[in-house]
Design a protein around this motif. Sequence first.
Motif, PDB file in Angstrom:
ATOM      1  N   ARG A 166      11.049  32.539  71.289  1.00 33.24           N
ATOM      2  CA  ARG A 166      12.310  33.054  71.782  1.00 33.24           C
ATOM      3  C   ARG A 166      12.905  32.345  72.996  1.00 33.24           C
ATOM      4  O   ARG A 166      14.343  32.181  73.117  1.00 33.24           O
ATOM      5  N   GLN A 167      12.140  32.243  73.927  1.00 31.27           N
ATOM      6  CA  GLN A 167      12.575  31.450  75.342  1.00 31.27           C
ATOM      7  C   GLN A 167      13.015  30.404  75.180  1.00 31.27           C
ATOM      8  O   GLN A 167      14.033  29.956  75.649  1.00 31.27           O
ATOM      9  N   ARG A 168      12.411  29.562  74.035  1.00 33.84           N
ATOM     10  CA  ARG A 168      12.534  28.025  74.007  1.00 33.84           C
ATOM     11  C   ARG A 168      13.921  28.040  73.126  1.00 33.84           C
ATOM     12  O   ARG A 168      14.797  27.096  73.523  1.00 33.84           O
ATOM     13  N   ALA A 169      13.931  29.067  72.170  1.00 35.76           N
ATOM     14  CA  ALA A 169      15.348  28.831  71.372  1.00 35.76           C
ATOM     15  C   ALA A 169      16.361  29.198  72.236  1.00 35.76           C
ATOM     16  O   ALA A 169      17.539  28.517  72.151  1.00 35.76           O
ATOM     17  N   TYR A 170      16.255  30.202  73.190  1.00 37.08           N
ATOM     18  CA  TYR A 170      17.305  30.448  74.223  1.00 37.08           C
ATOM     19  C   TYR A 170      17.639  29.623  75.108  1.00 37.08           C
ATOM     20  O   TYR A 170      18.865  29.076  75.175  1.00 37.08           O
ATOM     21  N   ASN A 218      17.714  31.136  63.818  1.00 37.71           N
ATOM     22  CA  ASN A 218      17.835  29.679  63.198  1.00 37.71           C
ATOM     23  C   ASN A 218      17.381  28.608  64.198  1.00 37.71           C
ATOM     24  O   ASN A 218      16.560  27.864  63.633  1.00 37.71           O
ATOM     25  N   VAL A 219      17.515  28.651  65.634  1.00 35.64           N
ATOM     26  CA  VAL A 219      17.265  27.681  66.471  1.00 35.64           C
ATOM     27  C   VAL A 219      15.490  28.028  66.650  1.00 35.64           C
ATOM     28  O   VAL A 219      15.020  26.708  66.882  1.00 35.64           O
ATOM     29  N   GLU A 220      14.957  29.076  66.382  1.00 35.13           N
ATOM     30  CA  GLU A 220      13.546  29.309  66.362  1.00 35.13           C
ATOM     31  C   GLU A 220      12.855  28.407  65.420  1.00 35.13           C
ATOM     32  O   GLU A 220      11.655  28.095  65.406  1.00 35.13           O
ATOM     33  N   LEU A 221      13.681  27.956  64.548  1.00 36.72           N
ATOM     34  CA  LEU A 221      12.977  27.624  62.976  1.00 36.72           C
ATOM     35  C   LEU A 221      11.621  26.721  63.225  1.00 36.72           C
ATOM     36  O   LEU A 221      10.613  26.671  62.746  1.00 36.72           O
ATOM     37  N   PRO A 222      12.211  25.382  63.980  1.00 38.32           N
ATOM     38  CA  PRO A 222      10.884  24.344  64.428  1.00 38.32           C
ATOM     39  C   PRO A 222       9.831  24.896  64.779  1.00 38.32           C
ATOM     40  O   PRO A 222       8.560  24.436  64.421  1.00 38.32           O
ATOM     41  N   ILE A 234      20.613  28.436  58.251  1.00 30.80           N
ATOM     42  CA  ILE A 234      20.407  29.576  57.286  1.00 30.80           C
ATOM     43  C   ILE A 234      21.217  30.879  57.513  1.00 30.80           C
ATOM     44  O   ILE A 234      21.237  31.303  58.654  1.00 30.80           O
ATOM     45  N   ASN A 235      22.192  31.040  56.785  1.00 27.67           N
ATOM     46  CA  ASN A 235      22.996  32.180  56.881  1.00 27.67           C
ATOM     47  C   ASN A 235      22.691  33.384  57.282  1.00 27.67           C
ATOM     48  O   ASN A 235      23.330  34.243  57.749  1.00 27.67           O
ATOM     49  N   ASP A 236      21.364  33.716  56.582  1.00 27.19           N
ATOM     50  CA  ASP A 236      20.885  34.956  56.600  1.00 27.19           C
ATOM     51  C   ASP A 236      20.062  35.252  58.053  1.00 27.19           C
ATOM     52  O   ASP A 236      19.807  36.443  58.064  1.00 27.19           O
ATOM     53  N   LEU A 237      20.058  34.361  58.669  1.00 27.47           N
ATOM     54  CA  LEU A 237      19.247  34.369  60.085  1.00 27.47           C
ATOM     55  C   LEU A 237      20.344  34.560  61.267  1.00 27.47           C
ATOM     56  O   LEU A 237      21.539  33.642  60.987  1.00 27.47           O
TER      57      LEU A 237
END
Lengths: 249, 416
Positions: free
Chosen positions: A147-151, A130-134, A122-125
Amino acid sequence: MTNLFTSATDSFQSQPATAPATGAGRAVLQLTGIEKVYQTRTIETVALNHVNLTINQGEFVSVMGPSGCGKSTLLSIMGLLDEPTSGTLELDGRPVQSYSDKELARLRNHKIGFVFQSYHLINDLSVLDNVELPLLYRSGVGGRQRRQRAYAALEKVGLGARTGHFPSQLSGGQRQRVAIARALAGEPEIILADEPTGNLDSVMGEEIMDLLLTLNREQGTTIVMVTHDEQQALKTQRLIRFFDGSQVS
Amino acid sequence: MFLSYLKIAWKVLLRRKFFTFISLFGISFTLMMLVVLYALFDDAVGPARPELRADRLLFINRMILRGPQSQSASSVGYDFLNRYVRTLRTPEKVAVSERGSVNITLYVGEQVVKVDRCYTDGNYWAVLDFDFVAGRPYNLAEVRDAARVLVLNETVARRSFGSAAAAVGQRVQLEGQPYQVLGVVRDVPTSRELTYAECWLPVTTTTADLRDPGFMGDYQAIVLARRTADVPAIQAEYQQVLARLPIPDPGQYQEIKSYARTLLAHYMASHNNAAGQDGDAASFWRQWVGLGLLFMLLPAINLVNINVSRTLERAAEIGVRKAFGATGGMLIRQFLLENVLLTLLGGLLGLGLAALVLHLLNESHFIPYAHLGVNGRVFGVGLLLALLFGLLSGVYPAYKMSKLPANQALKGGIAL
């Protein structure tokens, strides 16, 4: 039915994807007599013709075949994004046909990660968002944990330093890495990759392929990958070929 | 999740600036019109000085005598109010004043000043909440003694004496008699038709016959309830009193109709002789809410069209969200939030525009002494309308978007 679903989810949660692939050989996806027919007023197109297929836990399976042979339809059905016209799909030994849309969404969220040829970020994010999405759609995961898991997922794909970037600021290979990180963030049991290297040059394609192989080897993630690249397909544990909607090998 | 939705919503607004401008223009213009209309309505019937305690006030200002052949309607007689309304047991206080204002001429030295007059009793100042900027009101004793005193509004006091403070104690001539200015109150707009005047005088100084026993006349009672909950009891008590009254001229009339109405009910019933005690509120709201919705419908349909046409643009995003576990309900919430954010933004713009229009209306003196503005109630209604507009125009596109099949959206390969 809800209880069945809950227990399926719980069994997944008690077995994190970061654990080694214990119990390899257990069927995670079982397709029996799957048919998919697209029907218009005048034309009937058979996209999948009586497909019987088992994907075992920890396997890396590649699917090859000419364009329009039903590979992507197969992946959509495996990913619970489409329903077969007939036949049975079992996920972890349980048929999914009887699940409601809401339950299917929860199953996708907990068990399946997708990687698309055109990334579909998603270009706006930002990359991190984007990685946080699920995780956004998973109850009980707070903002900080998200945030920790996405990072952590971005670190795994070597993009820990690009969290604040936006997709438009990244190369194709980097975008696909972000897409893989997004698929990993939810710690799914299965990753379904639809031509993940199709839009990349050979060097970047190799990078992505190495990344998927590492994931499969080190984390035991089951991967089903649609590809046109024979060399890459040969690196996987099993190669399935499709022609005109039927499995030919 | 909410923050992520907000981020997306903001980016979507910025993505297609022209569409956003068109949408915002439609929303803000519509809401501006509705907010201005509501502000005018609130100026007339909202709880503001002097009817600050509007929830505890009742007005008895209309009497209808009905017969098979004829009907007579008028304001109420002073004697009637004195005998039958002042004696009600439930109210805290009852004031009697002239119904409507009459234009008269005051002489301030050599200066001729035309003012709108209202005769009142002494309770008037206790029942209503006038804002005295100088001096004081006349009291019960001064009314009893028919003292030649009066209260002016601020504009007349300034125009005649330079300032409100300077007016207090001054003498003016009215119908050949000297009157002393006792106090000056802040202006009451003409939209407050039951309490508006520029000059208030003790009712006992009138040359009219206050002892005329006729039920009809030129007066009204303003009844103050001890608490809001007492209002129905006062209305019931008044109806009981009416039921016991002998019908004047029974050969011609068969029934007396009169009600103790709230300010809002009075407003709603002002052009409807058939209205009951509540001013036929249901019909009033039906008409006005219906008109309001109709007024919002056209720009809402426009926004629905814009939103639906942008569905394709968002198809891949919808596909990805569904693939990663978003349910239809989650997507509906997301798109509704985006639309509500847009309409709230339009609402804020609309409120700003409305404030400007109301300021211009004040400056134009279109409504004399009006101090129209965006107060808390008007602001609240504006936001509520924006929210309603957002939901009205957002539900259908959000539903459409949520129903988009994920696999088709993803296959379409539409770039995000």
